[in-house]
Motif scaffolding. Structure first.
Motif, mmCIF file in Angstrom:
data_model
loop_
_atom_site.group_PDB
_atom_site.id
_atom_site.type_symbol
_atom_site.label_atom_id
_atom_site.label_comp_id
_atom_site.label_asym_id
_atom_site.label_seq_id
_atom_site.Cartn_x
_atom_site.Cartn_y
_atom_site.Cartn_z
ATOM 1 N N ASP A 63 39.913 12.829 45.340
ATOM 2 C CA ASP A 63 40.081 12.701 46.785
ATOM 3 C C ASP A 63 40.768 13.890 47.435
ATOM 4 O OD1 ASP A 63 38.866 10.229 46.824
ATOM 5 O OD2 ASP A 63 40.749 9.155 46.470
ATOM 6 N N GLY A 64 41.556 14.652 46.688
ATOM 7 C CA GLY A 64 42.298 15.770 47.269
ATOM 8 C C GLY A 64 41.403 16.964 47.523
ATOM 9 N N PRO A 65 41.135 17.306 48.803
ATOM 10 C CA PRO A 65 40.266 18.452 49.088
ATOM 11 C C PRO A 65 40.922 19.774 48.682
ATOM 12 C CG PRO A 65 41.144 17.520 51.123
ATOM 13 C CD PRO A 65 41.586 16.636 50.010
ATOM 14 N N LEU A 66 40.116 20.678 48.152
ATOM 15 C CA LEU A 66 40.609 21.972 47.701
ATOM 16 C C LEU A 66 41.008 22.848 48.878
ATOM 17 C CD1 LEU A 66 37.969 22.763 44.952
ATOM 18 C CD2 LEU A 66 40.312 22.004 44.612
ATOM 19 N N HIS A 67 42.096 23.574 48.693
ATOM 20 C CA HIS A 67 42.541 24.552 49.686
ATOM 21 C C HIS A 67 42.197 25.957 49.214
ATOM 22 C CE1 HIS A 67 45.494 27.363 51.433
ATOM 23 N NE2 HIS A 67 45.282 26.659 52.534
ATOM 24 N N SER A 68 42.613 26.306 47.995
ATOM 25 C CA SER A 68 42.326 27.640 47.451
ATOM 26 C C SER A 68 42.438 27.618 45.938
ATOM 27 C CB SER A 68 43.300 28.674 48.035
ATOM 28 O OG SER A 68 44.622 28.356 47.667
ATOM 29 N N VAL A 69 41.798 28.611 45.316
ATOM 30 C CA VAL A 69 41.839 28.775 43.861
ATOM 31 C C VAL A 69 42.136 30.234 43.569
ATOM 32 C CG1 VAL A 69 40.543 28.575 41.705
ATOM 33 C CG2 VAL A 69 40.142 26.925 43.546
ATOM 34 N N THR A 70 43.165 30.491 42.763
ATOM 35 C CA THR A 70 43.524 31.839 42.337
ATOM 36 C C THR A 70 43.286 31.926 40.842
ATOM 37 O OG1 THR A 70 45.231 31.917 44.041
ATOM 38 C CG2 THR A 70 45.346 33.576 42.306
ATOM 39 N N ILE A 71 42.536 32.960 40.408
ATOM 40 C CA ILE A 71 42.135 33.088 39.015
ATOM 41 C C ILE A 71 42.802 34.296 38.384
ATOM 42 C CG2 ILE A 71 40.179 33.378 37.453
ATOM 43 C CD1 ILE A 71 38.421 32.243 39.708
ATOM 44 N N ALA A 72 43.308 34.103 37.160
ATOM 45 C CA ALA A 72 43.835 35.204 36.354
ATOM 46 C C ALA A 72 43.088 35.205 35.025
ATOM 47 C CB ALA A 72 45.325 35.042 36.122
ATOM 48 N N HIS A 73 42.589 36.364 34.635
ATOM 49 C CA HIS A 73 41.832 36.523 33.389
ATOM 50 C C HIS A 73 42.076 37.922 32.874
ATOM 51 C CE1 HIS A 73 38.335 37.041 30.747
ATOM 52 N NE2 HIS A 73 38.342 35.729 30.650
ATOM 53 N N SER A 74 42.065 38.096 31.577
ATOM 54 C CA SER A 74 42.378 39.402 30.996
ATOM 55 C C SER A 74 41.391 40.492 31.421
ATOM 56 C CB SER A 74 42.417 39.311 29.475
ATOM 57 O OG SER A 74 41.146 38.979 28.967
ATOM 58 N N ARG A 75 40.171 40.135 31.761
ATOM 59 C CA ARG A 75 39.215 41.144 32.207
ATOM 60 C C ARG A 75 39.359 41.477 33.683
ATOM 61 N NH1 ARG A 75 34.038 39.476 28.713
ATOM 62 N NH2 ARG A 75 34.862 40.243 26.744
ATOM 63 N N LEU A 76 40.058 40.617 34.433
ATOM 64 C CA LEU A 76 40.284 40.883 35.846
ATOM 65 C C LEU A 76 41.572 41.668 36.052
ATOM 66 C CD1 LEU A 76 39.401 37.387 37.360
ATOM 67 C CD2 LEU A 76 37.959 39.412 37.264
ATOM 68 N N ILE A 77 42.613 41.316 35.292
ATOM 69 C CA ILE A 77 43.913 41.971 35.414
ATOM 70 C C ILE A 77 44.297 42.468 34.034
ATOM 71 C CG2 ILE A 77 46.339 41.653 35.992
ATOM 72 C CD1 ILE A 77 45.428 39.268 37.727
ATOM 73 N N ARG A 78 44.524 43.754 33.922
ATOM 74 C CA ARG A 78 44.829 44.337 32.628
ATOM 75 C C ARG A 78 45.769 45.507 32.827
ATOM 76 N NH1 ARG A 78 40.436 45.404 28.218
ATOM 77 N NH2 ARG A 78 40.184 43.272 28.810
ATOM 78 N N PRO A 79 46.720 45.698 31.928
ATOM 79 C CA PRO A 79 47.595 46.861 32.072
ATOM 80 C C PRO A 79 46.814 48.151 31.881
ATOM 81 C CG PRO A 79 47.991 45.755 29.990
ATOM 82 C CD PRO A 79 47.035 44.891 30.767
ATOM 83 N N ALA A 80 47.348 49.223 32.427
ATOM 84 C CA ALA A 80 46.693 50.526 32.301
ATOM 85 C C ALA A 80 46.614 50.928 30.831
ATOM 86 C CB ALA A 80 47.469 51.573 33.088
ATOM 87 N N GLU A 81 45.518 51.548 30.469
ATOM 88 C CA GLU A 81 45.345 52.011 29.101
ATOM 89 C C GLU A 81 45.457 53.524 29.072
ATOM 90 O OE1 GLU A 81 41.700 50.552 27.517
ATOM 91 O OE2 GLU A 81 42.184 48.473 27.981
ATOM 92 N N PHE A 82 46.276 54.010 28.163
ATOM 93 C CA PHE A 82 46.472 55.443 28.018
ATOM 94 C C PHE A 82 45.874 55.893 26.705
ATOM 95 C CE2 PHE A 82 49.918 54.096 30.790
ATOM 96 C CZ PHE A 82 49.793 55.002 31.817
ATOM 97 N N VAL A 83 45.210 57.034 26.733
ATOM 98 C CA VAL A 83 44.624 57.606 25.537
ATOM 99 C C VAL A 83 45.303 58.940 25.282
ATOM 100 C CG1 VAL A 83 42.494 58.439 24.494
ATOM 101 C CG2 VAL A 83 42.433 56.475 26.025
ATOM 102 N N ASN A 84 45.785 59.123 24.058
ATOM 103 C CA ASN A 84 46.427 60.363 23.685
ATOM 104 C C ASN A 84 45.356 61.403 23.377
ATOM 105 O OD1 ASN A 84 48.709 61.804 23.319
ATOM 106 N ND2 ASN A 84 49.274 60.898 21.350
ATOM 107 N N VAL A 85 45.414 62.556 24.053
ATOM 108 C CA VAL A 85 44.409 63.603 23.871
ATOM 109 C C VAL A 85 45.111 64.826 23.296
ATOM 110 C CG1 VAL A 85 42.732 65.090 25.018
ATOM 111 C CG2 VAL A 85 43.067 62.745 25.798
ATOM 112 N N ASN A 86 44.583 65.338 22.209
ATOM 113 C CA ASN A 86 45.122 66.564 21.617
ATOM 114 C C ASN A 86 44.301 67.734 22.122
ATOM 115 O OD1 ASN A 86 47.066 65.237 20.131
ATOM 116 N ND2 ASN A 86 45.678 64.878 18.408
#
Length: 89
Positions: free
Chosen positions: A60-83
């Motif tokens: 019975d409760g109508p939806l107001h909003s949905v917030t999604i978190a997923h590892s493919r949507l939010i991910r920390p920056a990736e650093f690659v070491n280059v020689n």
């Protein structure tokens, strides 16, 4: 035998967390939150859409909003070491 969640991860599923805000049926001005967590496929989220369809159809409760978190949507920056050194003039 392997755990079903582990098998889903091997198939490309990732842990998805959805924060669902909905209105109380008796008090429409009040918002309540519900946390849903399941392994799902980004970016289409078929299990989440199925759950939300169930919610709209059965609850019975109508939806107001949905917030999604997923590892493919939010991910920390990736650093690659280059020689090496690159010199630009």
């Amino acid at each position: 035998m392997a755990d079903s969640d582990f098998l889903r991860q091997l198939a490309g599923y990732g842990l998805t967390t959805a924060t669902i805000l909905y209105r109380m049926p008796d008090h429409p001005a009040v918002l309540q939150s519900y946390i849903w967590q399941q392994y799902d496929l980004a970016p289409r989220f078929p299990l989440l859409h199925g759950f939300l369809d169930f919610w709209k159809r059965e609850l019975d409760g109508p939806l107001h909003s949905v917030t999604i978190a997923h590892s493919r949507l939010i991910r920390p920056a990736e650093f690659v070491n280059v020689n090496g050194v690159l010199t630009l003039h």
